[in-house]
Design a protein around this motif. Structure first.
Motif, mmCIF file in Angstrom:
data_model
loop_
_atom_site.group_PDB
_atom_site.id
_atom_site.type_symbol
_atom_site.label_atom_id
_atom_site.label_comp_id
_atom_site.label_asym_id
_atom_site.label_seq_id
_atom_site.Cartn_x
_atom_site.Cartn_y
_atom_site.Cartn_z
ATOM 1 N N GLU A 117 38.697 28.370 46.812
ATOM 2 C CA GLU A 117 38.888 29.538 46.893
ATOM 3 C C GLU A 117 37.375 30.271 47.058
ATOM 4 O OE1 GLU A 117 41.669 32.087 44.872
ATOM 5 O OE2 GLU A 117 39.890 33.181 43.959
ATOM 6 N N THR A 141 35.557 34.422 48.040
ATOM 7 C CA THR A 141 36.012 35.815 48.201
ATOM 8 C C THR A 141 34.651 36.412 48.792
ATOM 9 O OG1 THR A 141 37.324 35.985 46.124
ATOM 10 C CG2 THR A 141 36.238 37.880 47.076
ATOM 11 N N ARG A 143 33.085 40.223 49.493
ATOM 12 C CA ARG A 143 32.975 41.518 49.392
ATOM 13 C C ARG A 143 32.202 42.389 50.067
ATOM 14 N NH1 ARG A 143 33.835 38.641 44.346
ATOM 15 N NH2 ARG A 143 35.428 39.493 43.040
ATOM 16 N N ARG A 156 37.683 43.583 50.245
ATOM 17 C CA ARG A 156 37.338 42.247 50.208
ATOM 18 C C ARG A 156 38.256 41.554 50.826
ATOM 19 N NH1 ARG A 156 39.625 43.753 45.030
ATOM 20 N NH2 ARG A 156 41.021 42.275 44.206
ATOM 21 N N THR A 173 39.739 37.281 50.359
ATOM 22 C CA THR A 173 39.992 36.238 49.499
ATOM 23 C C THR A 173 40.625 34.979 50.385
ATOM 24 O OG1 THR A 173 39.681 37.346 47.477
ATOM 25 C CG2 THR A 173 40.641 35.057 47.355
ATOM 26 N N THR A 181 42.389 31.241 49.743
ATOM 27 C CA THR A 181 42.875 30.183 48.793
ATOM 28 C C THR A 181 43.423 29.077 49.612
ATOM 29 O OG1 THR A 181 43.282 31.928 47.270
ATOM 30 C CG2 THR A 181 44.027 30.006 46.924
ATOM 31 N N SER A 204 44.111 36.914 51.461
ATOM 32 C CA SER A 204 44.475 37.998 50.663
ATOM 33 C C SER A 204 43.343 39.106 51.032
ATOM 34 C CB SER A 204 44.246 37.633 49.196
ATOM 35 O OG SER A 204 45.321 36.832 48.695
#
Length: 308
Positions: A187, A189, A191, A196, A198, A200, A211
């Protein structure tokens, strides 16, 4: 029609499968050394506010760029060469840094809705063709089930009979087997001040599930957005000379230059360096060992993150 005139400059390729651009082993995703001179890519500026989701047609793009805009929120630019979806959107306004980003393509077609009046002369001088609701009203439609401004959609088939083909993707990306290094990664992320992303890893799908703002990013059919390769490209994000109607300064994302990047593919993360010497050039990526970074075949997401 405007786009028909652009496409007349070269032969139009037929639609190919959406498993990603081809690679000739020399860095251009085609059988041509440069990919220049043929019909242009279609680039669409896409809304990424929560009210705009799920977006339509993003999963069909060859490349998706994510950038920071006013207030620390985000917008997307979807680039189409090997497949044209029935609908793309919601379509929103252009930004100054989009012009530098898109200069790497040979006179791309940019579909957008609106721009600040002071920015319009820069757009008109840029080496691209524009498609707006004002210039090509028949190419756009409104979704009555959504509220404005999150309800404007482009119908690409009203602009192009066929996609231009992988030769139009003059990004500088290279596709092929993964480099020897890289670390297992599940994963990552990214920001922004008010947004943000993400990503995975899904071994079952062999893709990175997206996401946004903590919520799974879906297609219009309810499936997860899932690129094969994700590039987090660390760049300079500085204030531009423009502001939105609320007085927020518009960020300018510098995509010409060099810096660091993290590349995600095949469940692994690779620390890389990027280089784009001039605006007309694509962006090349190398590993820490100095080897050319290769991407997995399929959709590529490039997320511009501010250099730490």
């Amino acid at each position: 029609m405007l786009v028909a005139a652009v496409l007349a400059a070269g032969p139009v390729a037929g639609c190919t499968a959406s498993d990603g651009p081809r690679d000739d082993g020399r860095g251009s995703p085609s059988g041509s050394p440069t990919g220049r001179g043929g019909p242009p890519v279609l680039a669409v500026k896409i809304d990424n506010a929560s009210a705009a989701r799920p977006q339509t047609g993003v999963d069909a793009a060859d490349v998706v760029y994510a950038e920071q805009v006013e207030g620390g929120t985000s917008r997307l630019i979807a680039v189409y060469a090997t497949e044209l979806p029935d609908s793309v959107g919601p379509v929103r306004s252009a930004r100054e840094s989009d012009l530098e980003l898109l200069h790497q393509f040979d006179r791309p077609v940019l579909a957008y809705s609106g721009a600040q009046s002071k920015l319009v002369p820069l757009i008109e001088r840029a080496p691209l063709e524009t498609v707006t609701p004002g210039s090509e009203p028949d190419a756009y439609t409104r979704d009555p089930g959504r509220s404005a401004p999150h309800n404007l959609y482009l119908r690409p088939e009203r602009l192009m009979d066929d996609p231009p083909g992988a030769a139009a993707l003059t990004t500088g990306f290279r596709f092929g087997r993964p480099p020897a290094d890289g670390e297992p990664r599940n994963e990552l992320t990214v920001r922004y001040p008010a947004a943000r992303f993400t990503f995975t890893w899904s071994g079952a799908r062999d893709r990175w599930l997206v996401s946004m703002d903590g919520t799974p990013a879906l297609t219009a059919r309810g499936e997860r957005l899932a690129p094969a390769t994700v590039v987090v490209q660390y760049v300079t994000v500085r204030p531009s000379g423009f502001r939105d109607f609320l007085g927020n300064t518009t960020p300018y994302t510098e995509t010409v230059g060099s810096g660091e990047a993290t590349v995600l593919r095949d469940g692994r993360g690779y620390e890389a360096n990027w280089s784009r010497p001039a605006a007309e050039d694509g962006t090349s990526f190398t590993t820490g060992a100095g080897e050319r970074m290769t991407f997995a075949r399929g959709q590529v997401w490039v997320v511009y993150a501010e250099t730490p």
